[in-house]
Design an enzyme around this catalytic site. Structure first.
Site, PDB file in Angstrom:
ATOM      1  N   HIS A   1       4.620   1.359  -8.000  1.00 22.74           N
ATOM      2  CA  HIS A   1       3.606   0.284  -7.919  1.00 22.74           C
ATOM      3  C   HIS A   1       2.751   0.259  -9.181  1.00 22.74           C
ATOM      4  O   HIS A   1       2.444  -0.799  -9.728  1.00 22.74           O
ATOM      5  CB  HIS A   1       2.691   0.521  -6.719  1.00 22.74           C
ATOM      6  CG  HIS A   1       3.368   0.523  -5.400  1.00 22.74           C
ATOM      7  ND1 HIS A   1       3.549   1.669  -4.639  1.00 22.74           N
ATOM      8  CD2 HIS A   1       3.920  -0.482  -4.687  1.00 22.74           C
ATOM      9  CE1 HIS A   1       4.169   1.362  -3.528  1.00 22.74           C
ATOM     10  NE2 HIS A   1       4.400   0.075  -3.515  1.00 22.74           N
TER      11      HIS A   1
ATOM     12  N   GLY B   1       0.796  -1.214   0.000  1.00 21.52           N
ATOM     13  CA  GLY B   1       0.000   0.000   0.000  1.00 21.52           C
ATOM     14  C   GLY B   1       0.829   1.264   0.000  1.00 21.52           C
ATOM     15  O   GLY B   1       2.039   1.238  -0.234  1.00 21.52           O
ATOM     16  N   TYR B   2       0.122   2.376   0.265  1.00 20.58           N
ATOM     17  CA  TYR B   2       0.725   3.718   0.181  1.00 20.58           C
ATOM     18  C   TYR B   2       1.381   3.862  -1.192  1.00 20.58           C
ATOM     19  O   TYR B   2       2.565   4.139  -1.331  1.00 20.58           O
ATOM     20  CB  TYR B   2       1.730   3.941   1.301  1.00 20.58           C
ATOM     21  CG  TYR B   2       1.756   5.383   1.758  1.00 20.58           C
ATOM     22  CD1 TYR B   2       2.684   6.288   1.233  1.00 20.58           C
ATOM     23  CD2 TYR B   2       0.831   5.867   2.666  1.00 20.58           C
ATOM     24  CE1 TYR B   2       2.694   7.610   1.620  1.00 20.58           C
ATOM     25  CE2 TYR B   2       0.839   7.189   3.073  1.00 20.58           C
ATOM     26  CZ  TYR B   2       1.779   8.066   2.544  1.00 20.58           C
ATOM     27  OH  TYR B   2       1.783   9.387   2.929  1.00 20.58           O
ATOM     28  N   LEU B   3       0.548   3.687  -2.200  1.00 23.16           N
ATOM     29  CA  LEU B   3       1.028   3.428  -3.555  1.00 23.16           C
ATOM     30  C   LEU B   3       1.617   4.662  -4.240  1.00 23.16           C
ATOM     31  O   LEU B   3       1.181   5.791  -4.014  1.00 23.16           O
ATOM     32  CB  LEU B   3      -0.126   2.865  -4.397  1.00 23.16           C
ATOM     33  CG  LEU B   3      -0.759   1.580  -3.852  1.00 23.16           C
ATOM     34  CD1 LEU B   3      -1.899   1.127  -4.755  1.00 23.16           C
ATOM     35  CD2 LEU B   3       0.272   0.472  -3.674  1.00 23.16           C
TER      36      LEU B   3
ATOM     37  N   GLY C   1       8.975  -5.527  -8.324  1.00 22.93           N
ATOM     38  CA  GLY C   1       9.914  -4.493  -8.766  1.00 22.93           C
ATOM     39  C   GLY C   1      11.345  -4.869  -8.440  1.00 22.93           C
ATOM     40  O   GLY C   1      11.614  -5.516  -7.427  1.00 22.93           O
TER      41      GLY C   1
HETATM   42  N1  LIG Z   1      10.488   2.515  -7.238  1.00 20.06           N
HETATM   43  C1  LIG Z   1       9.998   1.314  -7.567  1.00 20.06           C
HETATM   44  N2  LIG Z   1      10.130   0.870  -8.837  1.00 20.06           N
HETATM   45  C2  LIG Z   1       9.664  -0.350  -9.180  1.00 20.06           C
HETATM   46  N3  LIG Z   1       9.016  -1.181  -8.315  1.00 20.06           N
HETATM   47  C3  LIG Z   1       8.868  -0.761  -7.038  1.00 20.06           C
HETATM   48  C4  LIG Z   1       9.351   0.501  -6.600  1.00 20.06           C
HETATM   49  N4  LIG Z   1       9.058   0.632  -5.269  1.00 20.06           N
HETATM   50  C5  LIG Z   1       8.429  -0.497  -4.905  1.00 20.06           C
HETATM   51  N5  LIG Z   1       8.321  -1.337  -5.956  1.00 20.06           N
HETATM   52  C6  LIG Z   1       7.765  -2.680  -5.937  1.00 20.06           C
HETATM   53  O1  LIG Z   1       6.422  -2.640  -5.502  1.00 20.06           O
HETATM   54  C7  LIG Z   1       6.115  -3.863  -4.829  1.00 20.06           C
HETATM   55  C8  LIG Z   1       5.525  -3.530  -3.497  1.00 20.06           C
HETATM   56  O2  LIG Z   1       6.535  -2.929  -2.680  1.00 20.06           O
HETATM   57  P1  LIG Z   1       6.132  -2.107  -1.352  1.00 20.06           P
HETATM   58  O3  LIG Z   1       4.674  -2.083  -1.222  1.00 20.06           O
HETATM   59  O4  LIG Z   1       6.963  -2.592  -0.220  1.00 20.06           O
HETATM   60  O5  LIG Z   1       6.539  -0.695  -1.776  1.00 20.06           O
HETATM   61  P2  LIG Z   1       7.859   0.053  -1.461  1.00 20.06           P
HETATM   62  O6  LIG Z   1       7.782   1.339  -2.150  1.00 20.06           O
HETATM   63  O7  LIG Z   1       8.983  -0.885  -1.759  1.00 20.06           O
HETATM   64  O8  LIG Z   1       7.795   0.273   0.049  1.00 20.06           O
HETATM   65  P3  LIG Z   1       9.022   0.297   1.014  1.00 20.06           P
HETATM   66  O9  LIG Z   1       9.017   1.656   1.536  1.00 20.06           O
HETATM   67  O10 LIG Z   1       8.630  -0.765   1.977  1.00 20.06           O
HETATM   68  O11 LIG Z   1      10.258  -0.048   0.233  1.00 20.06           O
HETATM   69  C9  LIG Z   1       7.445  -4.626  -4.714  1.00 20.06           C
HETATM   70  O12 LIG Z   1       7.558  -5.610  -5.718  1.00 20.06           O
HETATM   71  C10 LIG Z   1       8.472  -3.546  -4.921  1.00 20.06           C
HETATM   72  O13 LIG Z   1       9.708  -4.023  -5.432  1.00 20.06           O
END
Ligand SMILES: Nc1ncnc2c1ncn2[C@@H]1O[C@H](COP(=O)(O)OP(=O)(O)OP(=O)(O)O)[C@@H](O)[C@H]1O
Ligand SMILES: CC(C)(CO)[C@@H](O)C(=O)[O-]
Ligand code: BAL
Length: 333
Positions: A44, A38-40, A189
């Protein structure tokens, strides 16, 4: 609530999610899953876009998974939908409190077909709350959750050092999400590069009928890797944290131009940049990009340059940021 949101089904139970997916698959549709906490952000949503290119139906999950957090980590302050608020006459939700519609609205606008947003994915003692599944806070109730999935070797380097519990939690929740959402494709990601490699290995070793896709990192205009955790950075720390992406860019250019040849030259330079910016280095490491094994030079293989560092949070404590690049790999436009 936008018309898009009104048409976006949101499932909160495993049974309802699974039944909906099975109906889609019975109609011959290919299903993709995009797991999130979340907190997209646009990172995402880039995964949703990639999922739509690979399947007929895209499901996004939103679940802050407690089993991948340790008791001293940021589970309680992890960025979540803004404070739940009551909303008015939206169809079917009269008077109920809902997470802010921001995430759902973003997913609807991105063309997602359904959201899986469970309150909890683990059996725990009634009233114990999700926090009781955070590592180190588990209740020892005989009926509590006790089954986990571990990828023994790939989990050890990099994040496995300071977060030894992390990948067990990730593999366990992703296994549960795969069993509930039964996707043909799952999109992750490469911002979480080691996670992508660990999950790919789990799928191989346990024969999941799921194609795992790893998508490129989305960055802010100034280069900072998009991450939900960026929201917790103080304004000054947000600026200082640019040393990470700038360090990666320096390494890409220095290696391409032959200005450095030893892995240690790269890691010590970047470590210095982070420390000069007031960051606390968790790791700056160069490993084989394929198997996350040790390397002796930069020329013999595509080399993962991975960074994790802490910067001051605007509320309390620090924010742990991760980022990476693969040296010696042609950049996809
Ligand atoms: N900047 C980005 N580019 C590509 N994919 C991303 C990016 N940030 C997160 N993702 C992907 O989105 C999916 C969900 O990740 P998550 O919800 O933990 O978000 P996050 O932005 O990574 O949060 P965190 O602050 O925990 O790192 C994962 O597969 C992650 O690799
Ligand atoms: C894959 C994931 C959704 C599992 O909780 C999480 O680790 C994340 O968001 O990267
Ligand atoms: N994508 C990061 C998940 C975590 O740090 O828990």
């Amino acid at each position: 609530m936008s018309s898009d949101e009104q048409e976006l089904p949101v499932f909160t139970t495993a049974a309802d999610m699974r039944n909906w997916v099975r109906k889609q698959k019975k109609s011959g549709r290919k299903v993709a899953l995009v797991p999130t906490m979340g907190y997209l952000h646009e990172g995402h949503l880039s995964l949703v876009k990639a999922a739509k290119e690979r399947a007929d139906i895209v499901v996004a999950s939103i679940y802050v998974n407690p089993t991948q957090f340790a008791a001293h980590e940021d589970f309680d302050v992890y960025p979540r939908n803004p404070v739940r608020r009551s909303i008015g006459s939206s169809r079917g939700f009269e008077g109920q409190t809902l997470p802010a519609l921001d995430d759902r609205a973003k997913l609807a606008a991105a063309g997602c077909h359904a959201v899986f947003e469970p309150e909890s994915l683990y059996v725990s003692v009634p009233g114990a709350g999700e926090g009781s599944n955070v590592v180190g806070r588990e209740t020892q109730h005989p009926d509590s959750h006790e089954t986990y999935v571990t990828v023994e070797r790939l989990q050890r380097p990099l994040c496995g050092g300071s977060r030894p519990h992390f990948f067990r939690g990730v593999c366990t929740v992703v296994t549960k999400l795969f069993h509930i959402c039964e996707p043909d494709v799952a999109v992750f990601g490469r911002k979480d590069y080691q996670q992508w490699r660990v999950i790919s290995r789990m799928v191989r070793d346990l024969d999941f009928a799921v194609e795992v896709v790893g998508m490129p990192i989305c960055r802010e205009p100034d280069g900072l890797a998009m991450s939900s955790r960026n929201a917790r950075l103080s304004p000054e720390a947000r600026e200082k944290a640019l040393c990470i992406s700038r360090g990666l860019a320096w390494a890409e250019a220095a290696v391409a131009e032959g200005r450095v040849s030893e892995p240690s030259e790269v890691s010590s330079h970047i470590r210095g940049l982070i420390e000069e910016a007031g960051g606390k280095v968790d790791y700056v490491e160069l490993l084989d990009a394929g198997n996350l094994g040790p390397i002796s030079d930069l020329a013999s293989q595509p080399t993962l340059l991975a960074i994790a560092a802490h910067f001051p949070a605007k509320d309390r404590g620090t924010v742990r940021l991760i980022d990476n690049t693969v040296l010696g790999e042609a950049k996809k436009e």
